[in-house]
Design a protein around this motif. Structure first.
Motif, mmCIF file in Angstrom:
data_model
loop_
_atom_site.group_PDB
_atom_site.id
_atom_site.type_symbol
_atom_site.label_atom_id
_atom_site.label_comp_id
_atom_site.label_asym_id
_atom_site.label_seq_id
_atom_site.Cartn_x
_atom_site.Cartn_y
_atom_site.Cartn_z
ATOM 1 N N ALA A 1 8.012 4.976 8.734
ATOM 2 C CA ALA A 1 7.328 3.917 9.477
ATOM 3 C C ALA A 1 6.836 2.829 8.532
ATOM 4 N N SER A 2 7.046 1.570 8.915
ATOM 5 C CA SER A 2 6.560 0.457 8.096
ATOM 6 C C SER A 2 6.567 -0.825 8.921
ATOM 7 N N VAL A 3 5.833 -1.799 8.422
ATOM 8 C CA VAL A 3 5.943 -3.178 8.902
ATOM 9 C C VAL A 3 6.731 -3.919 7.826
ATOM 10 N N PRO A 4 7.977 -4.308 8.110
ATOM 11 C CA PRO A 4 8.866 -4.837 7.068
ATOM 12 C C PRO A 4 8.699 -6.321 6.813
ATOM 13 N N GLY A 5 9.528 -6.805 5.883
ATOM 14 C CA GLY A 5 9.615 -8.163 5.370
ATOM 15 C C GLY A 5 8.901 -9.280 6.094
ATOM 16 N N GLY A 6 9.638 -9.940 7.003
ATOM 17 C CA GLY A 6 9.103 -11.119 7.659
ATOM 18 C C GLY A 6 7.882 -10.828 8.504
ATOM 19 N N ALA B 1 5.640 -8.497 7.923
ATOM 20 C CA ALA B 1 4.511 -8.294 7.021
ATOM 21 C C ALA B 1 3.975 -9.618 6.489
ATOM 22 N N GLU B 2 4.871 -10.589 6.261
ATOM 23 C CA GLU B 2 4.425 -11.908 5.831
ATOM 24 C C GLU B 2 3.614 -12.598 6.929
ATOM 25 N N ALA B 3 4.024 -12.402 8.182
ATOM 26 C CA ALA B 3 3.358 -13.062 9.301
ATOM 27 C C ALA B 3 2.044 -12.387 9.672
ATOM 28 N N ASP B 4 1.946 -11.069 9.476
ATOM 29 C CA ASP B 4 0.745 -10.329 9.883
ATOM 30 C C ASP B 4 0.367 -9.343 8.779
ATOM 31 N N PRO B 5 -0.194 -9.833 7.690
ATOM 32 C CA PRO B 5 -0.501 -8.948 6.565
ATOM 33 C C PRO B 5 -1.551 -7.897 6.885
ATOM 34 N N THR B 6 -2.445 -8.182 7.836
ATOM 35 C CA THR B 6 -3.466 -7.194 8.196
ATOM 36 C C THR B 6 -2.828 -5.975 8.844
ATOM 37 N N LEU B 7 -1.952 -6.203 9.819
ATOM 38 C CA LEU B 7 -1.228 -5.095 10.433
ATOM 39 C C LEU B 7 -0.390 -4.369 9.388
ATOM 40 N N ALA B 8 0.259 -5.128 8.510
ATOM 41 C CA ALA B 8 1.096 -4.519 7.476
ATOM 42 C C ALA B 8 0.281 -3.595 6.586
ATOM 43 N N ARG B 9 -0.918 -4.009 6.209
ATOM 44 C CA ARG B 9 -1.758 -3.144 5.374
ATOM 45 C C ARG B 9 -2.097 -1.844 6.104
ATOM 46 N N ARG B 10 -2.407 -1.951 7.387
ATOM 47 C CA ARG B 10 -2.790 -0.756 8.149
ATOM 48 C C ARG B 10 -1.632 0.235 8.243
ATOM 49 N N VAL B 11 -0.438 -0.277 8.490
ATOM 50 C CA VAL B 11 0.721 0.611 8.647
ATOM 51 C C VAL B 11 1.264 1.048 7.293
ATOM 52 N N ASN B 12 1.474 0.096 6.409
ATOM 53 C CA ASN B 12 2.162 0.389 5.151
ATOM 54 C C ASN B 12 1.284 1.096 4.127
ATOM 55 N N LEU B 13 -0.024 0.854 4.182
ATOM 56 C CA LEU B 13 -0.919 1.456 3.197
ATOM 57 C C LEU B 13 -1.799 2.545 3.801
ATOM 58 N N ASP B 14 -2.573 2.188 4.851
ATOM 59 C CA ASP B 14 -3.520 3.161 5.406
ATOM 60 C C ASP B 14 -2.809 4.391 5.952
ATOM 61 N N ALA B 15 -1.763 4.176 6.772
ATOM 62 C CA ALA B 15 -1.067 5.317 7.363
ATOM 63 C C ALA B 15 -0.424 6.191 6.297
ATOM 64 N N THR B 16 0.084 5.566 5.240
ATOM 65 C CA THR B 16 0.677 6.341 4.148
ATOM 66 C C THR B 16 -0.365 7.233 3.488
ATOM 67 N N GLN B 17 -1.553 6.686 3.247
ATOM 68 C CA GLN B 17 -2.618 7.482 2.632
ATOM 69 C C GLN B 17 -3.037 8.638 3.525
ATOM 70 N N TRP B 18 -3.112 8.391 4.846
ATOM 71 C CA TRP B 18 -3.528 9.462 5.750
ATOM 72 C C TRP B 18 -2.488 10.573 5.822
ATOM 73 N N LEU B 19 -1.224 10.232 5.785
ATOM 74 C CA LEU B 19 -0.187 11.264 5.788
ATOM 75 C C LEU B 19 -0.204 12.067 4.495
ATOM 76 N N LEU B 20 -0.405 11.392 3.378
ATOM 77 C CA LEU B 20 -0.540 12.106 2.112
ATOM 78 C C LEU B 20 -1.769 13.012 2.125
ATOM 79 N N ALA B 21 -2.852 12.532 2.716
ATOM 80 C CA ALA B 21 -4.070 13.340 2.803
ATOM 81 C C ALA B 21 -3.850 14.586 3.651
#
Length: 322
Positions: A84-89, A91-111
């Motif tokens: 799961a990710s928010v890709p290229g274009g 992520a450029e248009a909505d960096p806040t959503l991209a951070r939540r999906v690409n970073l936060d969700a990744t950390q929670w799955l690792l946790a």
């Protein structure tokens, strides 16, 4: 064996889920549960038998924890394919959503892996779909020692994801493998934010006898793999012995390098001379800067570990629509 796929309704996730459901095994071990997560499921395998659907938002940590607990009870997750990710274009248009999906969700799955280990269980294999977007500006050749200098938010997030997978693996909380995927062909026509979607359009539209405009010059070069090849590599990643990989779990997958003119030639070879007249070029400097200046690619670590590219551009074009 319990397997989780995030982004299971996506192009790659759906193909991976269908392959696993059909095989009902991974690495010679039977699947007990194939758990698919996404906001909705589209063409993903229907629930039933080994397959379960968890429809929800990965950025909601409470939902994710409750949903996985309900699906698994006290049983462990053996393999996580985190696609799961928010890709290229997008992520450029909505960096806040991209951070939540690409970073936060990744950390929670690792946790979740950390919790499993700290409760006395084994570390799950964690296959993280990274991207060649981590490289950004490219040198004269890309190899296993190439520095990561992402030019897009998406690439920056994938770098962070790789570092997190490395750190959780170092601590023994997951058994991580981060695969840097090239362009994956041929994606369906739905727009999901990939700026490189035109590469799929060229293969799909010409196969259907329709004209297509390439936003890069004939001499522009890129890297890509067929969806069949990428699924093969993801499945291999889940079972490969990572002993000897060193401190980094990240690996750049082999890919086919080709120019736009070579792609047109391959399409002509497959569909006949009329295919050449279906492709026109209208170069866009921004797109060509991002996707059309790819140098030779050397991936000895991946090849030594058993990962493979498509056999040729012709094979890629054939496999891309299967």
């Amino acid at each position: 064996m319990n397997v989780l796929i995030t982004g299971a309704a996506g192009f790659v996730g759906g193909a991976l889920a269908r392959r696993l459901q059909a095989a009902a095994s991974l690495g010679g071990r039977p699947l007990q549960r194939l758990i698919l997560t996404d906001l909705g499921f589209g063409d993903s395998p229907a629930p039933g038998g080994i397959t379960q659907h968890l429809a929800g938002d990965l950025t909601d940590a409470a939902w994710l924890d409750a949903a996985l607990t309900a699906a698994l009870g006290t049983e462990p997750i053996d393999v996580i394919f985190h696609l799961a990710s928010v890709p290229g274009g997008m992520a450029e248009a909505d960096p806040t959503l991209a951070r939540r999906v690409n970073l936060d969700a990744t950390q929670w799955l690792l946790a979740r892996g950390q919790q499993q280990v700290e409760a006395g269980g084994r570390a799950p294999v964690f296959v993280f779909a990274s991207s060649i977007a981590v490289f950004g500006a490219l040198p004269a050749e890309v190899n296993d020692d190439t520095a990561l200098r992402p030019l897009l938010t998406y690439g920056a997030h994938k770098v962070v994801g790789e570092v997190l997978v490395d750190d959780f693996s170092r601590r023994g909380w997951v058994d991580g493998r981060s695969l840097r995927l090239p362009g994956v062909l041929a994606r369906p026509p739905q727009r999901t934010g990939q700026l490189s979607a035109f590469l799929s359009d060229m293969i799909r539209e010409v196969a259907a006898g329709r004209s297509v405009i390439c936003p890069m010059s004939p001499e522009a070069t890129t890297w890509a793999s067929s969806i069949t090849n990428v699924v093969d590599n993801l499945l291999h990643a889940a079972v490969v012995d990572t002993t000897g990989w060193g401190q980094s779990c990240a690996i750049t997958l082999p890919a086919v390098r080709y120019s736009m003119s070579e792609l047109v030639d391959a399409l002509v070879a497959q569909h006949g001379p009329a295919a050449r007249g279906l492709v026109s070029h209208a170069p866009q400097p921004h797109i060509e800067a991002l996707f059309g200046r790819f140098p030779p690619l050397s991936t000895p670590r991946a090849l030594a570990a058993g990962f493979q590219s498509d056999a040729s551009l012709a094979a890629l074009v054939t496999s891309a629509l299967n």
